[in-house]
Design an enzyme around this catalytic site. Structure first.
Site: not given
Ligand SMILES: Cc1ncc(COP(=O)(O)O)c(C=O)c1O
Length: 362
Positions: A102, A174, A198
């Site tokens: 991520w 994040d 989550k």
């Molecule tokens: C740490 C993290 N950042 C970003 C995301 C992406 O999130 P979204 O699907 O809401 O764009 C996720 C998705 O699992 C994640 O776990």
């Protein structure tokens, strides 16, 4: 049938009490004879929900007064672009800490808007992964901000240290998969963002906690719906917000307060993860490849000795009511996501199954 426990990484399980309450009032909200999803975001009754949600979030996370809370569309991936669009001002350089999928993706997206200094912090020793300590991160002097991800949802690598840098550094985190799992010191950050699916509520809403002075840094071409300052001025209602996700997230926050707040939740999360990690570590059948100091308390990946056996594990577990234990496709194996809504009984049921599975397949 056994009780069902859902170990999905997201959208993830929500507190049963919250869903029962939402079901009860779904078609007739507050005696109005209509559903919450049919009510305008401009109605007093929705504004009350929105305001209470923000107040409860502020209370739970102890958010200082000089921070705004925005309720955005688009998930965390949208923030990957919105952040540079809003924060560069006249600067061109940024620092991105890479600790997994991520954070790497966030950097990839940011490269469309600025020069990204990539700081890789994963280290491997004797087959175990760990992360470089924060004081070893090679930050540039004149970057617009430092971006990192405290909990990598796929690999289960976590940074538990506080981001203590020089006062003038803007730290962006994040927190999608670890927000509200423990108390954090919001004042250390410029921006904290997290998609909801989550630990906050259903998918469709993303929370951004931003220090007030950063609202004015956006460039004139930042689209209005992505402009933090415009969103803040309109109390996140510049366009129609995801009202149902906002309402349900608000109910989860009330539930969290009833659990005793984040100190209590943190204790429970620690106990749950300890139970699972001990089961893995005390066996020579299950393996987790992360050093103790960087293990996630939310997402716990593990493997047996053979990929074939992992698949049997996942299939048999599902039959026992233990859902969504398949690891992410880029890593394979097994992954148990044990966010706030997962009760200790769910982890105990998983551990009992693991012990039985080991006995039958050793
Ligand atoms: C740490 C993290 N950042 C970003 C995301 C992406 O999130 P979204 O699907 O809401 O764009 C996720 C998705 O699992 C994640 O776990």
């Amino acid at each position: 049938m056994n009780k069902i426990y859902n170990f999905s990484a997201g959208p993830a399980m929500l507190p049963v009490d919250v869903m029962k309450e939402a079901k009860k009032e779904f078609c007739n909200f507050n005696g109005l004879g209509i559903s919450i999803i049919e009510i305008s975001h401009r109605e007093k009754i929705f504004i009350k929900i929105a305001t209470e949600t923000e107040e409860n979030l502020r209370e739970l996370l102890n958010i200082p007064k000089n921070y705004k809370v925005l309720f955005c569309h688009g998930g965390a991936r949208t923030q990957f672009s919105i952040i540079p669009m809003n924060l560069l001002e006249k600067k061109t350089k940024t620092d991105y800490i890479i600790s997994g999928y991520w954070s790497e993706y966030a950097a990839k997206e940011a490269k469309k808007y600025c020069n990204v200094n990539i700081i890789k912090i994963i280290e491997e020793k004797n087959g175990k992964l760990s992360l470089k300590k924060i004081n070893k991160w090679k930050i540039t002097n004149d970057s617009a901000y430092i971006h990192y991800c405290p909990n990598e949802t796929i690999s289960g690598l976590s940074i538990h240290e506080d981001p203590l840098f020089l006062k003038n550094k803007i730290i962006i985190a994040d927190y999608s998969s670890s927000i509200l799992s423990k108390p954090i010191d919001v004042s250390l950050y410029g921006i904290i963002y997290a998609s909801a699916q989550k630990n906050i509520g259903p998918s469709g809403i993303t929370i951004v906690i931003i220090r007030e002075d950063l609202l004015l840094r956006n460039s004139s071409i930042t689209p209005s719906v992505f402009n933090y300052n415009i969103l803040s001025k309109h109390k996140s209602m510049f366009n129609t917000p995801p009202t149902f996700a906002w309402y349900l997230s608000g109910m989860v926050l009330k539930w969290l307060k009833k659990q005793g707040g984040l100190q209590e939740i943190a204790k429970k999360n620690y106990e749950k993860s300890k139970l699972l990690y001990n089961t893995i570590d005390n066996s020579d059948f299950y393996f987790n490849n992360i050093t103790k100091k960087n293990r996630s308390l939310m997402n716990i990946p593990f493997k047996t000795k053979e990929p074939k056996l992992d698949l049997i594990f996942i299939k048999e577990a599902k039959k026992q009511g233990l859902h969504s234990l398949k690891g992410h496709k880029i890593l394979g194996g097994i992954r148990a996501s044990i966010y706030n809504a997962m009760p200790i009984d769910g982890v105990q049921a998983l551990v009992d199954f693991m012990n039985d599975f080991k006995y039958r397949h050793s």
